[in-house]
Write an enzyme that holds these catalytic residues in place. Structure first.
Site, PDB file in Angstrom:
ATOM      1  N   SER A 128       8.611  -7.906   1.521  1.00 36.14           N
ATOM      2  CA  SER A 128       9.989  -7.980   2.021  1.00 36.14           C
ATOM      3  C   SER A 128      10.357  -6.785   2.897  1.00 36.14           C
ATOM      4  CB  SER A 128      10.979  -8.097   0.858  1.00 36.14           C
ATOM      5  OG  SER A 128      10.882  -6.957   0.017  1.00 36.14           O
TER       6      SER A 128
ATOM      7  N   GLY B  51       8.669  -2.615   4.616  1.00 34.48           N
ATOM      8  CA  GLY B  51       7.616  -1.600   4.682  1.00 34.48           C
ATOM      9  C   GLY B  51       6.247  -2.128   5.072  1.00 34.48           C
TER      10      GLY B  51
ATOM     11  N   SER C 252      -3.536   1.728  -1.645  1.00 36.28           N
ATOM     12  CA  SER C 252      -3.489   2.885  -2.535  1.00 36.28           C
ATOM     13  C   SER C 252      -2.596   3.937  -1.883  1.00 36.28           C
ATOM     14  CB  SER C 252      -4.900   3.404  -2.796  1.00 36.28           C
ATOM     15  OG  SER C 252      -4.906   4.526  -3.644  1.00 36.28           O
TER      16      SER C 252
ATOM     17  N   TYR D 294       2.707   8.768 -10.604  1.00 33.28           N
ATOM     18  CA  TYR D 294       2.405   7.932  -9.445  1.00 33.28           C
ATOM     19  C   TYR D 294       0.974   8.186  -8.989  1.00 33.28           C
ATOM     20  CZ  TYR D 294       2.559   6.083  -4.680  1.00 33.28           C
ATOM     21  OH  TYR D 294       2.292   5.401  -3.519  1.00 33.28           O
TER      22      TYR D 294
ATOM     23  N   SER E  43      -1.482   6.604 -11.326  1.00 36.43           N
ATOM     24  CA  SER E  43      -1.607   5.148 -11.168  1.00 36.43           C
ATOM     25  C   SER E  43      -2.479   4.812  -9.967  1.00 36.43           C
ATOM     26  CB  SER E  43      -0.219   4.508 -11.038  1.00 36.43           C
ATOM     27  OG  SER E  43       0.379   4.786  -9.777  1.00 36.43           O
ATOM     28  N   LYS E  44      -2.376   5.595  -8.904  1.00 35.20           N
ATOM     29  CA  LYS E  44      -3.191   5.333  -7.724  1.00 35.20           C
ATOM     30  C   LYS E  44      -4.648   5.743  -7.955  1.00 35.20           C
ATOM     31  CE  LYS E  44      -0.027   3.516  -5.097  1.00 35.20           C
ATOM     32  NZ  LYS E  44      -0.104   2.085  -4.712  1.00 35.20           N
TER      33      LYS E  44
ATOM     34  N   PHE F 209       4.443   7.639   5.486  1.00 34.00           N
ATOM     35  CA  PHE F 209       4.911   6.872   6.630  1.00 34.00           C
ATOM     36  C   PHE F 209       6.401   6.598   6.491  1.00 34.00           C
ATOM     37  CE2 PHE F 209       0.456   6.277   7.162  1.00 34.00           C
ATOM     38  CZ  PHE F 209       0.263   5.935   8.499  1.00 34.00           C
TER      39      PHE F 209
END
Length: 275
Positions: A13, A15, A130, A144, A147-148, A177
């Site tokens: 939806s 990005g 990732s 975070y 998790s990656k 980004f």
């Protein structure tokens, strides 16, 4: 006659997901994008389906819809995810479980859902988005990053497991980004960490605001999806390879020193005495 390739892109939806779904569609893929609350746009070049990656039932229903409408699935792009901020001590086990349930187990649910069809077809490609923070961890984004890191290991193992079935597996590791990437604040913030946390998260916010357009990541994913022999890892973004190379080349203490200076983590804290 060439069969149209069918792609499923999660988190489509906005990005990276939205840009990727649009680019794939423009290159001839039939694309099914997903969002937790689907709101199809009349101008969208792809179909948008409702999907909660944290629900087995939702994943099953989504795949059933795709297979009913298209009959096959050639490409899965795991993009859905979010970032939980704060020092590790500022987060609970429940917070960590929620972070992993979306970023790791959500991807696993989709992978397990598409693999029977891909194995039956004798072909397919799974790409997971990732992060550079899945290669080099960032303080105050520890969960975070964790998790990656987990996603990276899962995909690396999967690559060898499905190779005999002509299924490719790749990771795309973006730097920062200009997207709607927002770090969620910890639920139990501690004053001792506040200045350090705010410094790091301000750095992240500025890096996102000043980052390149997400179209660059979408174009990279398109290249990965259409290359005959895709690699496992692709880093995308300003100085993405440089940071990883510095970690590999510099002594650990020197690299950690660079990190502390960048994020203003060299100050000392007076210990809090228990009463």
């Amino acid at each position: 006659m060439t069969t149209q390739r069918i792609a499923l892109v999660t988190g489509a939806s906005s990005g990276f997901g939205q840009a990727t779904a649009t680019h794939l569609s423009a290159q001839g893929f039939r694309v099914f994008g997903t969002s937790r609350a689907s709101a199809p746009s009349g101008s969208a070049s792809y179909e948008l389906l409702s999907l909660n990656v944290r629900s087995d039932q939702s994943v099953e229903a989504c795949l059933k819809t795709v297979l009913h409408r298209a009959g096959r699935i050639d490409l899965l792009v795991n993009n859905a995810g979010y970032a939980l901020g704060g020092a590790l001590e500022e987060n609970t086990v429940s917070d960590a479980q929620a972070q992993f349930d979306t970023n790791v187990f959500g991807a696993l649910r989709l992978i397990n859902a598409v693999l029977p069809t891909m194995r039956s077809q004798g072909s397919g490609h799974i790409i997971s988005v990732s992060s550079l923070l899945g290669v080099v961890a960032l303080p105050y984004l520890s969960l975070y990053s964790a998790s990656k890191f987990a996603l990276e290991g899962m995909m690396e193992g999967l690559r060898s497991e499905v190779r005999p079935f002509n299924i490719a597996v790749s990771l795309v590791e973006p730097a920062f980004f200009k997207t709607n990437f927002v770090v969620q604040a910890p639920k139990r913030p501690l004053a001792d960490y506040a200045p350090f946390r705010e410094s790091v998260l301000q750095y992240v916010s500025s890096a996102v605001d000043q980052g390149p357009d997400p179209e660059r990541v979408a174009r990279a994913i398109l290249r990965v999806a259409t290359t005959p022999r895709p690699r496992l890892r692709y880093r995308v973004g300003p100085r993405a390879n440089l940071l990883v190379e510095l970690r590999q080349l510099l002594p650990a203490s020197l690299f950690e020193g660079v990190y502390r200076r960048v994020f203003h983590l060299d100050a000392t804290v007076t210990p809090t005495r228990s009463s």
